[in-house]
Motif scaffolding. Sequence first.
Motif, PDB file in Angstrom:
ATOM      1  N   CYS A  97     -85.262  64.678  23.403  1.00 30.53           N
ATOM      2  CA  CYS A  97     -86.058  65.186  22.281  1.00 30.53           C
ATOM      3  C   CYS A  97     -85.275  65.157  20.976  1.00 30.53           C
ATOM      4  O   CYS A  97     -84.053  65.333  20.958  1.00 30.53           O
ATOM      5  N   ASP A  98     -85.988  64.958  19.875  1.00 27.10           N
ATOM      6  CA  ASP A  98     -85.416  65.156  18.549  1.00 27.10           C
ATOM      7  C   ASP A  98     -85.278  66.652  18.286  1.00 27.10           C
ATOM      8  O   ASP A  98     -86.194  67.433  18.586  1.00 27.10           O
ATOM      9  N   THR A  99     -84.150  67.048  17.726  1.00 29.91           N
ATOM     10  CA  THR A  99     -83.880  68.460  17.450  1.00 29.91           C
ATOM     11  C   THR A  99     -83.319  68.591  16.041  1.00 29.91           C
ATOM     12  O   THR A  99     -82.679  67.665  15.537  1.00 29.91           O
ATOM     13  N   PRO A 100     -83.516  69.738  15.388  1.00 27.32           N
ATOM     14  CA  PRO A 100     -82.927  69.939  14.053  1.00 27.32           C
ATOM     15  C   PRO A 100     -81.430  70.188  14.170  1.00 27.32           C
ATOM     16  O   PRO A 100     -80.936  70.673  15.201  1.00 27.32           O
ATOM     17  N   ALA A 101     -80.692  69.872  13.115  1.00 26.33           N
ATOM     18  CA  ALA A 101     -79.235  70.066  13.121  1.00 26.33           C
ATOM     19  C   ALA A 101     -78.860  71.527  13.319  1.00 26.33           C
ATOM     20  O   ALA A 101     -77.816  71.839  13.896  1.00 26.33           O
ATOM     21  N   THR A 102     -79.719  72.442  12.856  1.00 25.61           N
ATOM     22  CA  THR A 102     -79.406  73.874  12.976  1.00 25.61           C
ATOM     23  C   THR A 102     -79.291  74.322  14.427  1.00 25.61           C
ATOM     24  O   THR A 102     -78.614  75.306  14.720  1.00 25.61           O
ATOM     25  N   LYS A 103     -79.928  73.601  15.342  1.00 20.14           N
ATOM     26  CA  LYS A 103     -79.850  73.978  16.755  1.00 20.14           C
ATOM     27  C   LYS A 103     -78.454  73.781  17.315  1.00 20.14           C
ATOM     28  O   LYS A 103     -78.095  74.389  18.325  1.00 20.14           O
ATOM     29  N   HIS A 104     -77.640  72.955  16.659  1.00 20.59           N
ATOM     30  CA  HIS A 104     -76.338  72.584  17.208  1.00 20.59           C
ATOM     31  C   HIS A 104     -75.183  73.252  16.473  1.00 20.59           C
ATOM     32  O   HIS A 104     -74.052  72.774  16.528  1.00 20.59           O
ATOM     33  N   ALA A 105     -75.480  74.353  15.780  1.00 24.45           N
ATOM     34  CA  ALA A 105     -74.420  75.055  15.051  1.00 24.45           C
ATOM     35  C   ALA A 105     -73.403  75.682  15.995  1.00 24.45           C
ATOM     36  O   ALA A 105     -72.218  75.774  15.676  1.00 24.45           O
ATOM     37  N   VAL A 106     -73.864  76.129  17.170  1.00 23.70           N
ATOM     38  CA  VAL A 106     -72.970  76.760  18.153  1.00 23.70           C
ATOM     39  C   VAL A 106     -72.501  75.702  19.141  1.00 23.70           C
ATOM     40  O   VAL A 106     -73.333  74.965  19.690  1.00 23.70           O
ATOM     41  N   PRO A 107     -71.177  75.586  19.381  1.00 24.08           N
ATOM     42  CA  PRO A 107     -70.698  74.554  20.308  1.00 24.08           C
ATOM     43  C   PRO A 107     -71.249  74.721  21.718  1.00 24.08           C
ATOM     44  O   PRO A 107     -71.458  75.843  22.189  1.00 24.08           O
ATOM     45  N   VAL A 108     -71.494  73.595  22.381  1.00 25.11           N
ATOM     46  CA  VAL A 108     -71.916  73.610  23.781  1.00 25.11           C
ATOM     47  C   VAL A 108     -70.684  73.900  24.642  1.00 25.11           C
ATOM     48  O   VAL A 108     -69.637  73.276  24.443  1.00 25.11           O
ATOM     49  N   PRO A 109     -70.762  74.835  25.590  1.00 31.55           N
ATOM     50  CA  PRO A 109     -69.595  75.110  26.446  1.00 31.55           C
ATOM     51  C   PRO A 109     -69.160  73.857  27.210  1.00 31.55           C
ATOM     52  O   PRO A 109     -69.989  73.083  27.694  1.00 31.55           O
ATOM     53  N   ILE A 110     -67.841  73.660  27.305  1.00 30.91           N
ATOM     54  CA  ILE A 110     -67.296  72.519  28.034  1.00 30.91           C
ATOM     55  C   ILE A 110     -67.142  72.901  29.504  1.00 30.91           C
ATOM     56  O   ILE A 110     -66.551  73.929  29.835  1.00 30.91           O
ATOM     57  N   THR A 111     -67.695  72.070  30.377  1.00 28.58           N
ATOM     58  CA  THR A 111     -67.624  72.297  31.814  1.00 28.58           C
ATOM     59  C   THR A 111     -67.053  71.047  32.486  1.00 28.58           C
ATOM     60  O   THR A 111     -66.791  70.031  31.840  1.00 28.58           O
ATOM     61  N   ARG A 112     -66.884  71.136  33.786  1.00 29.35           N
ATOM     62  CA  ARG A 112     -66.394  69.986  34.535  1.00 29.35           C
ATOM     63  C   ARG A 112     -67.358  68.809  34.425  1.00 29.35           C
ATOM     64  O   ARG A 112     -66.949  67.649  34.460  1.00 29.35           O
ATOM     65  N   LEU A 113     -68.660  69.100  34.268  1.00 28.86           N
ATOM     66  CA  LEU A 113     -69.657  68.038  34.238  1.00 28.86           C
ATOM     67  C   LEU A 113     -69.702  67.304  32.901  1.00 28.86           C
ATOM     68  O   LEU A 113     -70.041  66.124  32.849  1.00 28.86           O
ATOM     69  N   ASN A 114     -69.399  68.008  31.796  1.00 25.99           N
ATOM     70  CA  ASN A 114     -69.530  67.368  30.486  1.00 25.99           C
ATOM     71  C   ASN A 114     -68.203  67.216  29.753  1.00 25.99           C
ATOM     72  O   ASN A 114     -68.187  66.928  28.554  1.00 25.99           O
ATOM     73  N   GLU A 115     -67.066  67.410  30.437  1.00 17.82           N
ATOM     74  CA  GLU A 115     -65.787  67.392  29.744  1.00 17.82           C
ATOM     75  C   GLU A 115     -65.498  66.029  29.105  1.00 17.82           C
ATOM     76  O   GLU A 115     -64.787  65.955  28.100  1.00 17.82           O
ATOM     77  N   HIS A 116     -66.055  64.942  29.666  1.00 19.75           N
ATOM     78  CA  HIS A 116     -65.837  63.633  29.047  1.00 19.75           C
ATOM     79  C   HIS A 116     -66.665  63.475  27.764  1.00 19.75           C
ATOM     80  O   HIS A 116     -66.475  62.506  27.016  1.00 19.75           O
ATOM     81  N   TYR A 117     -67.562  64.413  27.491  1.00 18.46           N
ATOM     82  CA  TYR A 117     -68.330  64.442  26.250  1.00 18.46           C
ATOM     83  C   TYR A 117     -67.588  65.201  25.139  1.00 18.46           C
ATOM     84  O   TYR A 117     -68.017  65.158  23.981  1.00 18.46           O
ATOM     85  N   ALA A 118     -66.508  65.910  25.452  1.00 19.81           N
ATOM     86  CA  ALA A 118     -65.948  66.914  24.542  1.00 19.81           C
ATOM     87  C   ALA A 118     -65.582  66.334  23.182  1.00 19.81           C
ATOM     88  O   ALA A 118     -65.939  66.892  22.133  1.00 19.81           O
ATOM     89  N   ASP A 119     -64.844  65.213  23.165  1.00 25.70           N
ATOM     90  CA  ASP A 119     -64.416  64.641  21.886  1.00 25.70           C
ATOM     91  C   ASP A 119     -65.613  64.227  21.034  1.00 25.70           C
ATOM     92  O   ASP A 119     -65.661  64.504  19.829  1.00 25.70           O
ATOM     93  N   ALA A 120     -66.575  63.561  21.645  1.00 27.89           N
ATOM     94  CA  ALA A 120     -67.751  63.097  20.907  1.00 27.89           C
ATOM     95  C   ALA A 120     -68.574  64.275  20.392  1.00 27.89           C
ATOM     96  O   ALA A 120     -69.109  64.227  19.275  1.00 27.89           O
ATOM     97  N   MET A 121     -68.691  65.338  21.185  1.00 23.89           N
ATOM     98  CA  MET A 121     -69.453  66.507  20.728  1.00 23.89           C
ATOM     99  C   MET A 121     -68.752  67.190  19.558  1.00 23.89           C
ATOM    100  O   MET A 121     -69.397  67.642  18.612  1.00 23.89           O
ATOM    101  N   ARG A 122     -67.423  67.262  19.614  1.00 20.52           N
ATOM    102  CA  ARG A 122     -66.680  67.917  18.535  1.00 20.52           C
ATOM    103  C   ARG A 122     -66.887  67.182  17.217  1.00 20.52           C
ATOM    104  O   ARG A 122     -67.177  67.802  16.186  1.00 20.52           O
TER     105      ARG A 122
END
Length: 411
Positions: free
Chosen positions: A203-228
């Motif tokens: 889904c398309d989402t507004p930028a304001t939805k992503h103000a709080v960082p997503v918690p890093i877990t074992r499942l998404n840790e390879h996403y960490a650099d790109a999310m930051r």
Amino acid sequence: MTIELPPIAEHGRSGPVRLDRQTRAALVAAAGERLVIHATADPDVVTIGATSWVGALAVPGLVVRVMPRVSVSNFFAMLSAGVSPEQFEHEQVTWSDTDELVDGVAYFAIRLIDAATMRGLVHGYVGREEQLRTIRGRLLVEEFARRPWAAAEPRCRFDDFTADIAENQLFRCTLMAMLSWPQLAPDVRREALRVLGRFDGVCDTPATKHAVPVPITRLNEHYADAMRLSRLVLQAMSLSHEAGDQLAHSLMVDMDDLFRRWIVQELDHRLAPELRIDADEDVWLDEGRALTMAPDLIVRRGGQVVIVGDASYSMGADGYLASRDYLNLVAYTAAMGLPTGLLVHCNTERVPENEIVIRNAGTRILCRPIRLDGSYSAVSRSMDALADLVRELAEFPGELEVPRMLRTGVR
């Protein structure tokens, strides 16, 4: 017709530029704290002053670009704070001081998103409520009782295993934001569209939805650099000002904030695990706990605070740091019972003294420069030396003798 001004240096000022009334109004409304609009004797002519924000801002009829005073390669090194070294090789940064900075930032973010998702998108369970022809998950009996005429499509609550999760929504939002930049280079736009194709169904989402960082877990840790980096890009592109039926776009980064974050990340990487750095932690100044301040970095060994510091990027007009930088550190050290404070600063023609001793208190303020106008390898050596100084100060926090690293200096 769109006017494209020659790039303005950070904290610099443009020459006179003639703007029509609509463009001038859109620029004033969109500039915020990023740019300063100076009037002239001619009401149709203005000059534009840059602040610590670098990047580009586009309003209908005008594009303003601000270049950092630091080299572009070092700017990208700062932008990559916290990114794994294998994801960002400083020697392979191909953007030069004459290239479009926005294109470089966009391409860097696209490259990280591409690398994180090339083997497929992370999926997760998302709770949903829908009207279905077959029962799935839990039947919402209370809804069924209220609306018995809808028995053919009862409402159910279930967990859907899907790629439409916050992490992928963040990436899609970042790519869409970059594609909205009207001046994006064609090759960068093609790369963004290619990677965006992976996010069909997200889904398309507004930028304001992503103000709080997503918690890093074992499942998404390879996403960490790109999310930051994606969150940083969204913050930089957060300006979206309606000027009538026109839209303003920006991708601008605050160098003051970027320098602070970079110093914390670099020192934390070098000092771990022996020492830990906390950033922007509130410090109580008074016994009644009514007044607080937030130092840029608090260095701890275990639970003990061993040194407190600030990082200051902007210089005073005469080359000296502003008095408030010293005053803040005096307050921090007094409140935390520390004999020494550390002030890390950036390029300046007139460097402050290495050590300043506060009258009637004996508190030492140590001033260390990190120059960003040289090669990245030189910057890295300076950060290594600064980390050695912090270790020595942490080892002997109560000593009034000037430490070895202070005597030799950071080179």
